[in-house]
Design a protein around this motif. Structure first.
Motif, mmCIF file in Angstrom:
data_model
loop_
_atom_site.group_PDB
_atom_site.id
_atom_site.type_symbol
_atom_site.label_atom_id
_atom_site.label_comp_id
_atom_site.label_asym_id
_atom_site.label_seq_id
_atom_site.Cartn_x
_atom_site.Cartn_y
_atom_site.Cartn_z
ATOM 1 N N PRO A 180 -2.215 -6.623 -9.531
ATOM 2 C CA PRO A 180 -1.792 -7.202 -8.140
ATOM 3 C C PRO A 180 -0.273 -8.081 -8.372
ATOM 4 C CG PRO A 180 -4.184 -7.344 -8.211
ATOM 5 C CD PRO A 180 -3.777 -7.106 -9.593
ATOM 6 N N ASP A 181 -0.121 -8.904 -9.339
ATOM 7 C CA ASP A 181 1.111 -9.658 -9.218
ATOM 8 C C ASP A 181 1.985 -8.874 -9.654
ATOM 9 O OD1 ASP A 181 -0.503 -9.710 -12.068
ATOM 10 O OD2 ASP A 181 1.123 -10.523 -12.689
ATOM 11 N N GLN A 182 2.041 -7.612 -10.481
ATOM 12 C CA GLN A 182 3.112 -6.717 -10.671
ATOM 13 C C GLN A 182 3.379 -5.814 -9.589
ATOM 14 O OE1 GLN A 182 0.813 -5.149 -14.385
ATOM 15 N NE2 GLN A 182 2.104 -5.930 -15.698
ATOM 16 N N LEU A 183 2.255 -5.555 -8.960
ATOM 17 C CA LEU A 183 2.663 -4.731 -7.611
ATOM 18 C C LEU A 183 3.515 -5.532 -6.808
ATOM 19 C CD1 LEU A 183 -1.075 -3.125 -7.160
ATOM 20 C CD2 LEU A 183 1.153 -1.912 -8.114
ATOM 21 N N SER A 184 3.391 -6.922 -6.636
ATOM 22 C CA SER A 184 4.077 -7.216 -5.641
ATOM 23 C C SER A 184 5.619 -7.926 -6.184
ATOM 24 C CB SER A 184 3.184 -8.772 -5.497
ATOM 25 O OG SER A 184 3.241 -9.586 -6.433
ATOM 26 N N LEU A 185 5.982 -7.605 -7.288
ATOM 27 C CA LEU A 185 7.385 -7.840 -7.859
ATOM 28 C C LEU A 185 8.493 -7.316 -7.012
ATOM 29 C CD1 LEU A 185 6.914 -7.120 -11.502
ATOM 30 C CD2 LEU A 185 7.445 -9.127 -10.423
ATOM 31 N N GLN A 186 9.596 -8.099 -6.474
ATOM 32 C CA GLN A 186 10.525 -7.964 -5.764
ATOM 33 C C GLN A 186 11.821 -7.533 -6.390
ATOM 34 O OE1 GLN A 186 9.465 -11.817 -3.245
ATOM 35 N NE2 GLN A 186 10.094 -9.955 -1.551
ATOM 36 N N GLU A 187 12.614 -6.639 -6.160
ATOM 37 C CA GLU A 187 13.842 -6.341 -6.477
ATOM 38 C C GLU A 187 14.810 -7.078 -5.834
ATOM 39 O OE1 GLU A 187 15.130 -5.206 -3.269
ATOM 40 O OE2 GLU A 187 15.657 -3.247 -4.049
ATOM 41 N N ARG A 188 16.227 -6.865 -5.928
ATOM 42 C CA ARG A 188 17.070 -7.907 -5.787
ATOM 43 C C ARG A 188 17.130 -8.147 -4.022
ATOM 44 N NH1 ARG A 188 23.111 -5.428 -7.347
ATOM 45 N NH2 ARG A 188 22.946 -3.590 -6.155
ATOM 46 N N ASN A 189 16.955 -7.067 -3.330
ATOM 47 C CA ASN A 189 17.070 -7.181 -1.846
ATOM 48 C C ASN A 189 15.722 -7.725 -1.268
ATOM 49 O OD1 ASN A 189 19.560 -6.397 -1.578
ATOM 50 N ND2 ASN A 189 19.016 -4.070 -1.822
ATOM 51 N N GLY A 190 14.722 -8.052 -2.191
ATOM 52 C CA GLY A 190 13.572 -8.455 -1.683
ATOM 53 C C GLY A 190 12.274 -7.515 -1.459
ATOM 54 N N LEU A 193 5.015 -10.895 1.745
ATOM 55 C CA LEU A 193 6.217 -11.097 1.002
ATOM 56 C C LEU A 193 7.273 -10.421 2.185
ATOM 57 C CD1 LEU A 193 5.325 -10.361 -2.332
ATOM 58 C CD2 LEU A 193 5.658 -12.763 -1.404
ATOM 59 N N GLN A 194 8.386 -11.278 2.317
ATOM 60 C CA GLN A 194 9.633 -10.905 3.083
ATOM 61 C C GLN A 194 10.871 -10.579 2.252
ATOM 62 O OE1 GLN A 194 9.037 -14.865 5.398
ATOM 63 N NE2 GLN A 194 9.736 -13.289 6.916
ATOM 64 N N ASP A 195 11.702 -9.503 2.679
ATOM 65 C CA ASP A 195 12.884 -8.998 1.805
ATOM 66 C C ASP A 195 13.795 -10.169 2.671
ATOM 67 O OD1 ASP A 195 13.732 -8.461 4.421
ATOM 68 O OD2 ASP A 195 13.718 -6.097 4.146
ATOM 69 N N SER A 244 5.905 -5.012 -15.980
ATOM 70 C CA SER A 244 6.508 -6.034 -15.450
ATOM 71 C C SER A 244 8.034 -6.213 -15.410
ATOM 72 C CB SER A 244 5.594 -7.460 -15.807
ATOM 73 O OG SER A 244 4.274 -7.389 -15.439
ATOM 74 N N LEU A 245 8.585 -5.291 -16.476
ATOM 75 C CA LEU A 245 9.894 -5.388 -16.647
ATOM 76 C C LEU A 245 10.660 -4.774 -15.414
ATOM 77 C CD1 LEU A 245 10.089 -4.176 -20.492
ATOM 78 C CD2 LEU A 245 10.180 -6.581 -19.401
ATOM 79 N N GLN A 246 11.679 -5.607 -15.257
ATOM 80 C CA GLN A 246 12.640 -4.974 -14.058
ATOM 81 C C GLN A 246 14.102 -4.857 -14.565
ATOM 82 O OE1 GLN A 246 11.362 -8.686 -12.141
ATOM 83 N NE2 GLN A 246 11.758 -7.724 -10.116
ATOM 84 N N ASP A 247 14.748 -3.873 -13.907
ATOM 85 C CA ASP A 247 16.004 -3.484 -14.534
ATOM 86 C C ASP A 247 16.991 -4.321 -13.679
ATOM 87 O OD1 ASP A 247 16.462 -2.971 -11.709
ATOM 88 O OD2 ASP A 247 16.516 -0.575 -12.030
ATOM 89 N N GLY A 248 18.408 -4.300 -13.772
ATOM 90 C CA GLY A 248 19.400 -5.013 -13.582
ATOM 91 C C GLY A 248 19.622 -5.007 -11.942
ATOM 92 N N ASN A 249 18.962 -4.425 -11.197
ATOM 93 C CA ASN A 249 18.559 -4.364 -9.924
ATOM 94 C C ASN A 249 17.298 -5.191 -9.326
ATOM 95 O OD1 ASN A 249 21.423 -3.392 -9.158
ATOM 96 N ND2 ASN A 249 20.494 -1.211 -9.461
ATOM 97 N N GLY A 250 16.505 -5.232 -10.455
ATOM 98 C CA GLY A 250 15.237 -5.834 -10.055
ATOM 99 C C GLY A 250 14.199 -4.818 -9.934
#
Length: 722
Positions: free
Chosen positions: A611-621, A651-653, A576-582
């Protein structure tokens, strides 16, 4: 529009009447940064001239034509008209000769593509002649008329005189006139300032380092004034900006021994605003920034000069034989050109040796500290600045010192006698290096210097700044030395030695991370693999600039064996960890799969993730599914659609695009059908930021079957059957 501008300018009576018909194009320094402390180490002098050989003759001594203060009105008008006629001659495509006419040197034939622009400029200049004549006769107010009889007349006369200099290239001569023409279609005070700016630009081109420095100094002050105006929304009315710039400039001009800008209609500003603007300008270490900018400009000139004969001069080290050829070119051609703009400049500033190479090799400098130091020395000897370097470590006299030239410019200076066995006959010699050059060339003394610097950085701001600057520059220097190493073993040894010089684990981690990133960006995968082979996964987790996990770094740097190991051992929570850009590790794996056509790591991660990990969004969505769709990774996208929950598919970007819209935009109809089947009518009716639905996108991409399917499923009646 131009004719209207002249009419209003002739009747100009108040700042509110100012408007802009054509903007001047004078660019000297752009986007100069500012600091919060005024640098006390550089004091400007009143005389900005290098010496008698570069001085412009005083106006009063140049003949009766320059005596504008006492000249009759008609004589001044004729002087303007004659000057404009000579400028038009340079631009006139029908007048080209081998000799001089009207005091302007001959110019080659103008390309056809430039003729229309030249003709337009000629019209503007001729209108300017009529504008001045009518203004001096009766159109100007008394103070403007006096100004055009004196200061503007002298500036314009000097502009015409400078254009006659034989060392001015024809294209530069023509461009200077075009720039001036662009700036004469404004109000009377605006014209005056544009003439002054154009004259200053020509002085910088023809009068050497002193005037070049002053020109850039003035422009930097003006840019800072404009930055303050933008922040406070001062002078928002079109055309008024130039007058407010003059106001702020005149408030600080005496601090730099500069003459005030001339503007007959200086706006009235609240004292608090004027004080704030003055402080904004003075808070920058202005002179030091100009020197730094000139050093960058000087290095760019050197790079451009050698690029044609040595295309890899910026990236590849060269041997002593090539260096001799480059020195010869420097001495015969480049050196005199640099001296005209920046003062005397030695070759050693540009071609430092590679200290770790087995044979004698050199490279073009990438760091400007020593160049800036030479420019500051030239300015000091010319009497322009009283330059006093700050001693960060050490003190004046024999031995090793670390000096500070400007805010972020540091260099190592060493003074010694050339014959230590005979003190009476010995002569003091000086050597200068950038800090990173010195550390790599002499690792024992370099380590000692870095240890002293680390201790001093705890209490001294200058030492802390020097340490930070070193850590920023050191990875690039280290990478270049590793590239020049004779073997992989030598490069590996150099890397270990260089890291051992750094006094703290945090510094070592930071240098490692940046060196890795630079090697990856320059596609030096041998060096990337070498560094990874020297480090443990725990070390890679520390200090990297983008907050990447070790798995993400392994994917970025294409370490396949390490990736397999990490995927089998990584805990579910870490996915679930995300980098500086998400971005998640899965998103990095999808990028890896796209580059190497190797989906095994992505498939393994999808199997392990919830599934909740697969749906994570980076900073642009963007979600991982959107990544897969945009990269046209059909099999991976299908696996993600099957595993994700239906509500996560909508989910939308940041632009409002859903995964379905991405599938349609990237021409993947089969995946679009899967997404439609898994979505509710409400999800299918979502709009992006442009008001488009998925059905509208399908129609735009000529996919009538999907468009019809979407129409039926989003219809409330038909959706019941679906």
């Amino acid at each position: 529009m131009a004719n209207a501008a002249w009419g209003m300018a002739l009747g100009f009576q108040h700042p509110s009447a100012i408007f802009l018909a054509a903007a001047g194009k004078h660019h000297f320094i752009t986007d100069m940064p500012t600091t919060n402390t005024l640098g006390p180490r550089i004091t400007l002098r009143h005389d900005f001239r290098l010496g008698a050989e570069t001085q412009e003759p005083a106006v009063a001594d140049a003949g009766p034509a320059h005596d504008a203060e006492n000249a009759p009105k008609q004589r001044v008008i004729e002087a303007y008209q004659n000057g404009i006629a000579s400028l038009c001659q340079v631009l006139d495509p029908n007048k080209h000769s081998d000799g001089n006419q009207d005091g302007i040197a001959s110019v080659p034939k103008v390309p056809d593509a430039d003729i229309s622009r030249n003709k337009a400029a000629i019209i503007l200049l001729q209108q300017f002649a009529a504008f001045v004549a009518a203004g001096l006769e009766s159109g100007f107010k008394e103070d403007i008329r006096e100004h055009y009889m004196t200061q503007v007349h002298r500036d314009f006369d000097l502009f015409c005189t400078l254009l006659q200099k034989q060392n001015l290239p024809p294209d530069t001569r023509r461009q200077a006139i075009l720039n001036l023409a662009d700036g004469v279609a404004v109000c009377a005070p605006g014209v005056a300032q544009n003439i002054e700016a154009a004259t200053r630009e020509l002085k910088a081109l023809t009068s050497g380092v002193a005037q070049n420095f002053v020109s850039q100094l003035i422009t930097l002050i003006e840019n800072q004034a404009q930055a303050f105006m933008r922040e406070r929304k001062v002078g928002a009315h079109p055309g008024n900006e130039i007058h407010y710039v003059a106001t702020f400039f005149n408030q600080v001009a005496h601090y730099f021994s500069l003459p005030q800008r001339t503007d007959a209609f200086i706006p009235v500003l609240a004292p608090a605003l004027l004080e704030a603007g003055t402080r904004h300008i003075l808070d920058s270490v202005t002179a030091e920034r100009v020197i730094e900018h000139m050093a960058e400009d000087c290095l760019a000139c050197v790079q451009e000069f050698y690029a044609s004969s040595h295309p890899e001069v910026c990236t590849t080290a060269f041997d002593a034989q090539i260096l001799g050829d480059m020195f010869l070119k420097f001495e015969n051609d480049l050196g005199p050109r640099l001296e005209a703009r920046f003062g005397p400049m030695g070759e050693e500033n540009f071609f430092p040796p590679c200290p770790t190479s087995a044979d004698e090799r050199y490279r073009l400098a990438r760091e400007t500290s020593l160049i800036a130091r030479s420019i500051a020395r030239n300015l000091r000897e010319a009497g322009i600045v009283d330059f006093k370097a700050t001693y960060v470590l050490g003190e004046k006299g024999p031995g090793l010192k670390l000096k500070q030239l400007g805010e972020n410019l540091f260099y190592v200076s060493e003074t010694y006698k050339n014959d230590p066995e005979d003190e009476d006959q010995g002569r003091h010699l000086h050597q200068h290096h950038t800090l990173e050059q010195f550390v790599l060339a002499d690792m024992a003394r370099g380590q000692s210097l870095l240890e002293q610097l680390a201790l001093a950085a705890v209490t001294q701001p200058e030492a802390k700044a020097a340490k930070n600057t070193f850590l920023e520059n050191f990875p690039a220097s280290l990478l270049k030395e590793m590239q020049d190493a004779a073997s992989k073993e030598q490069a590996a040894g150099l890397f270990e030695q260089a890291l051992s010089l750094l006094p703290s684990a945090a510094d070592r981690d930071a240098v490692t991370a940046v060196t890795l990133e630079l090697a990856r960006l320059s596609k030096q995968m041998d060096i990337v693999n070498l560094i990874f082979g020297k480090l443990s996964p725990e070390q890679l987790d520390m200090g990297n600039p983008h907050n990447n996990t070790t798995l993400e770094l392994a994917l970025l740097y294409q370490q396949a064996d390490l990736i397999r190991t990490l995927i089998t051992t990584i805990s579910p929570e870490q996915l679930s960890l995300q980098d500086g850009n998400g971005a998640t590790a899965l998103m990095h794996a999808l990028e890896y799969a796209q580059q190497h056509q190797q989906p095994e790591f992505s498939l393994a991660l999808i199997d392990k993730m919830r599934p909740d990990q697969l749906s994570l969004q980076e900073r642009n969505g963007n979600t991982a599914l959107m990544y897969a769709l945009m990269n046209r990774q059909s099999a991976l996208a299908e696996k993600l659609i099957d595993k994700m929950n239906p509500e996560q598919l909508s989910l939308q970007d940041i632009d409002g695009y859903t995964a379905l819209m991405c599938a349609l935009e990237y021409q993947q109809p089969e995946l679009a059908k899967l997404l439609i089947d898994a979505s509710s009518p409400k999800q299918l009716r979502l709009q992006n930021r442009y008001g488009q639905t998925a059905r509208m996108i399908a129609k735009r991409h000529q996919q009538p079957e999907i468009a019809q399917f979407l129409k039926e499923k989003t219809n409330r009646l038909w959706s019941f059957f679906y």
